[in-house]
Design an enzyme around this catalytic site. Structure first.
Site, PDB file in Angstrom:
ATOM      1  N   GLU A 299       0.817  -1.217   0.000  1.00  0.00           N
ATOM      2  CA  GLU A 299       0.000   0.000   0.000  1.00  0.00           C
ATOM      3  C   GLU A 299       0.849   1.265   0.000  1.00  0.00           C
ATOM      4  O   GLU A 299       1.987   1.256   0.440  1.00  0.00           O
ATOM      5  CB  GLU A 299      -0.824   0.050   1.298  1.00  0.00           C
ATOM      6  CG  GLU A 299      -1.681  -1.139   1.523  1.00  0.00           C
ATOM      7  CD  GLU A 299      -2.368  -1.094   2.890  1.00  0.00           C
ATOM      8  OE1 GLU A 299      -3.226  -1.923   3.116  1.00  0.00           O
ATOM      9  OE2 GLU A 299      -2.019  -0.220   3.717  1.00  0.00           O
TER      10      GLU A 299
ATOM     11  N   CYS B 186       3.203   8.328   2.191  1.00  0.00           N
ATOM     12  CA  CYS B 186       3.636   7.284   3.126  1.00  0.00           C
ATOM     13  C   CYS B 186       3.955   6.039   2.292  1.00  0.00           C
ATOM     14  O   CYS B 186       3.083   5.489   1.628  1.00  0.00           O
ATOM     15  CB  CYS B 186       2.511   7.042   4.116  1.00  0.00           C
ATOM     16  SG  CYS B 186       2.927   5.826   5.345  1.00  0.00           S
TER      17      CYS B 186
ATOM     18  N   CYS C  58       5.173  -7.706   7.396  1.00  0.00           N
ATOM     19  CA  CYS C  58       6.202  -7.235   8.334  1.00  0.00           C
ATOM     20  C   CYS C  58       6.504  -8.353   9.313  1.00  0.00           C
ATOM     21  O   CYS C  58       5.617  -9.126   9.659  1.00  0.00           O
ATOM     22  CB  CYS C  58       5.708  -5.994   9.073  1.00  0.00           C
ATOM     23  SG  CYS C  58       6.999  -5.209  10.057  1.00  0.00           S
TER      24      CYS C  58
ATOM     25  N   CYS D  42       4.038  -5.593  15.721  1.00  0.00           N
ATOM     26  CA  CYS D  42       3.634  -4.594  16.707  1.00  0.00           C
ATOM     27  C   CYS D  42       2.131  -4.788  16.934  1.00  0.00           C
ATOM     28  O   CYS D  42       1.374  -4.906  15.965  1.00  0.00           O
ATOM     29  CB  CYS D  42       3.913  -3.185  16.191  1.00  0.00           C
ATOM     30  SG  CYS D  42       5.660  -2.921  15.866  1.00  0.00           S
TER      31      CYS D  42
ATOM     32  N   CYS E 227      -0.665  -2.596  15.333  1.00  0.00           N
ATOM     33  CA  CYS E 227      -0.538  -2.351  13.896  1.00  0.00           C
ATOM     34  C   CYS E 227      -1.156  -3.483  13.102  1.00  0.00           C
ATOM     35  O   CYS E 227      -0.877  -4.650  13.351  1.00  0.00           O
ATOM     36  CB  CYS E 227       0.934  -2.216  13.532  1.00  0.00           C
ATOM     37  SG  CYS E 227       1.232  -2.245  11.763  1.00  0.00           S
TER      38      CYS E 227
ATOM     39  N   CYS F 155      -2.202   1.828   8.125  1.00  0.00           N
ATOM     40  CA  CYS F 155      -1.337   0.832   7.498  1.00  0.00           C
ATOM     41  C   CYS F 155      -1.889  -0.591   7.536  1.00  0.00           C
ATOM     42  O   CYS F 155      -2.265  -1.096   8.570  1.00  0.00           O
ATOM     43  CB  CYS F 155      -0.036   0.922   8.273  1.00  0.00           C
ATOM     44  SG  CYS F 155       1.156  -0.278   7.932  1.00  0.00           S
TER      45      CYS F 155
HETATM   46  S1  SF4 Z   1       4.251  -0.718  13.096  1.00  0.00           S
HETATM   47 FE1  SF4 Z   1       3.494  -2.415  11.797  1.00  0.00          FE
HETATM   48  S2  SF4 Z   1       4.575  -2.223   9.851  1.00  0.00           S
HETATM   49 FE2  SF4 Z   1       5.661  -0.964  11.375  1.00  0.00          FE
HETATM   50  S3  SF4 Z   1       7.261  -2.316  12.234  1.00  0.00           S
HETATM   51 FE3  SF4 Z   1       5.476  -2.564  13.569  1.00  0.00          FE
HETATM   52  S4  SF4 Z   1       4.341  -4.314  12.696  1.00  0.00           S
HETATM   53 FE4  SF4 Z   1       5.788  -3.626  11.133  1.00  0.00          FE
END
Ligand code: SF4
Length: 402
Positions: A124, A137, A144, A148, A151, A375
């Site tokens: 994206e 962005c 990933c 996190c 996220c 995101c």
């Molecule tokens: S915020 Fe989301 S995209 Fe960014 S490092 Fe953490 S898990 Fe990965």
């Protein structure tokens, strides 16, 4: 007596370093994509296709200008290159763009694209316009590894790193959509870039560095390093290299100031703890009061939003003498998210406490909520749609983009 034969290879004398061309894999149609190649790689691609070195040097210079300054994707428009040569180029090369699977515009002007790579991976990018600037962005990976917890991308598996062409291709595509060719020094809508989309850029260091070098090149896209921000969850061993080799602004996804809470929210903290991370920020080359480090802090109800948390954050910033600003981000929940957003008055109080200590701590206004601009959300939603539905939407959007 026989001397034993040396078992090691002889050490060669001084040799000039020979640039090693990147392994250029042709596409399915046999042509090589020039997007994302450095100046040297572009010249070498032409030489490998049997253009003699002097010609290759000249053509590479012309191609560079057409690709990155004029935004050309078609050799026929490159009028300062002889017609025969344009045909020759067209048989062997392409200048691609990522495929647009879906493009959305929010009521607040935020635009979001779901893009697809040649091998069918979706990622994206989001464009956020403001009165006096516009920020793109950009994603660095498909999925990933870092998980996190706040996220949505973190709930997806890492599929692969994006290539330099796929990273810079996002910027090129945004310029196409905004009608910003040729590259102008003034009056642009796309003024800033944040490496804050899907993925951890410092886990794809080489490709991100190479792509950003293309973005910063003064004869091409020409975005100043002061207008580019790389956001990391805290990959401490790569931070100094990022400062030295890329030199852009740094943002850190901090989100918590105690080990327990940060271990939970940003699990990378178990590997590189808060103090180690803040020391790496203090050592970040080029950080000063004019170029402050941004600490991203997502506001999670009853998790990281107490007065004590704000005061501890201030103490830590002072302890490490960090030229810092804090970005407070109201949490944007998705279905099944494990947290709630802090109440608005709690966020305001948190911000006040930090401001009173002389550190800027604005609250980021949520943007593009109606199009799921946070995101990873568009990719997930798209995965629920059928292939046929997506193909139809892509055709419509491509037509709309002209
Ligand atoms: S915020 Fe989301 S995209 Fe960014 S490092 Fe953490 S898990 Fe990965």
């Amino acid at each position: 007596m026989n001397h034993p034969q040396p078992i090691t290879m002889p050490i060669p004398g001084h040799i000039d370093p020979v640039p090693v061309p990147r392994d250029l894999k042709p596409r399915v149609d046999g042509r090589i994509d020039l997007l994302g190649l450095s100046r040297d790689d572009l010249r070498m691609a032409l030489e490998t296709a049997q253009l003699e070195p002097k010609q290759a040097k000249l053509r590479a210079k012309q191609l560079w200008h057409w690709i990155y300054n004029r935004g050309a994707t078609d050799f026929t428009v490159m009028t300062d290159i002889a017609k025969d040569m344009r045909g020759w180029l067209d048989q062997r090369f392409v200048v691609s763009r990522p495929e647009v699977v879906e493009a959305q515009v929010s009521t607040d002007g935020t635009r979001k694209w779901l893009l697809r790579s040649d091998d069918g991976q979706d990622y994206e990018m989001v464009f956020i316009p403001d009165a006096d600037r516009g920020t793109l962005c950009v994603s660095s990976q498909v999925g990933c590894t870092l998980n996190c917890r706040f996220c949505h991308t973190g709930t997806m598996k890492l599929v692969r790193n994006l290539t330099p062409g796929e990273i810079v291709g996002q910027v090129m595509l945004a310029r196409d959509a905004l009608g910003e060719w040729p590259s102008q020094p003034e009056g642009r809508m796309l003024t800033n870039i944040v490496m804050m989309g899907m993925g951890e850029p410092l886990y794809n260091f080489d490709n991100v560095r190479d792509a950003l070098k293309l973005v910063m090149d003064g004869d091409g896209l020409a975005l100043s390093k002061r207008r580019i921000t790389l956001s990391t969850a805290g990959v401490v061993p790569m931070m100094a290299r990022a400062g030295e080799e890329i030199g852009v602004n740094l943002a850190v996804s901090l989100h918590a100031i105690t080990k327990d809470v940060r271990d939970e929210i940003v699990p990378l903290n178990r590997k590189y703890g808060i103090e180690e991370l803040l020391q790496a920020c203090a050592d970040y080359p080029g950080a000063n009061n004019a170029r402050r480090i941004t600490f991203e802090y997502v506001m999670l109800k009853d998790k990281n939003d107490r007065d004590e948390d704000a005061l501890e954050l201030v103490r830590l910033i002072r302890k490490y003498r960090l030229p810092a600003k804090v970005n407070l981000i109201p949490f944007n929940p998705w279905p099944g998210a494990p947290y709630e957003c802090s109440d608005p008055d709690r966020v305001a109080r948190f911000s006040d406490l930090i401001f009173k200590a002389g550190i800027s701590a604005p609250v980021r206004t949520p943007r593009g909520r109606d199009i799921m601009a946070a995101c990873g959300q568009l990719k997930s939603a798209a995965e629920k749609k059928s292939r046929a539905e997506l193909d139809r939407m892509a055709a419509e959007k491509q037509a709309a983009l002209g």
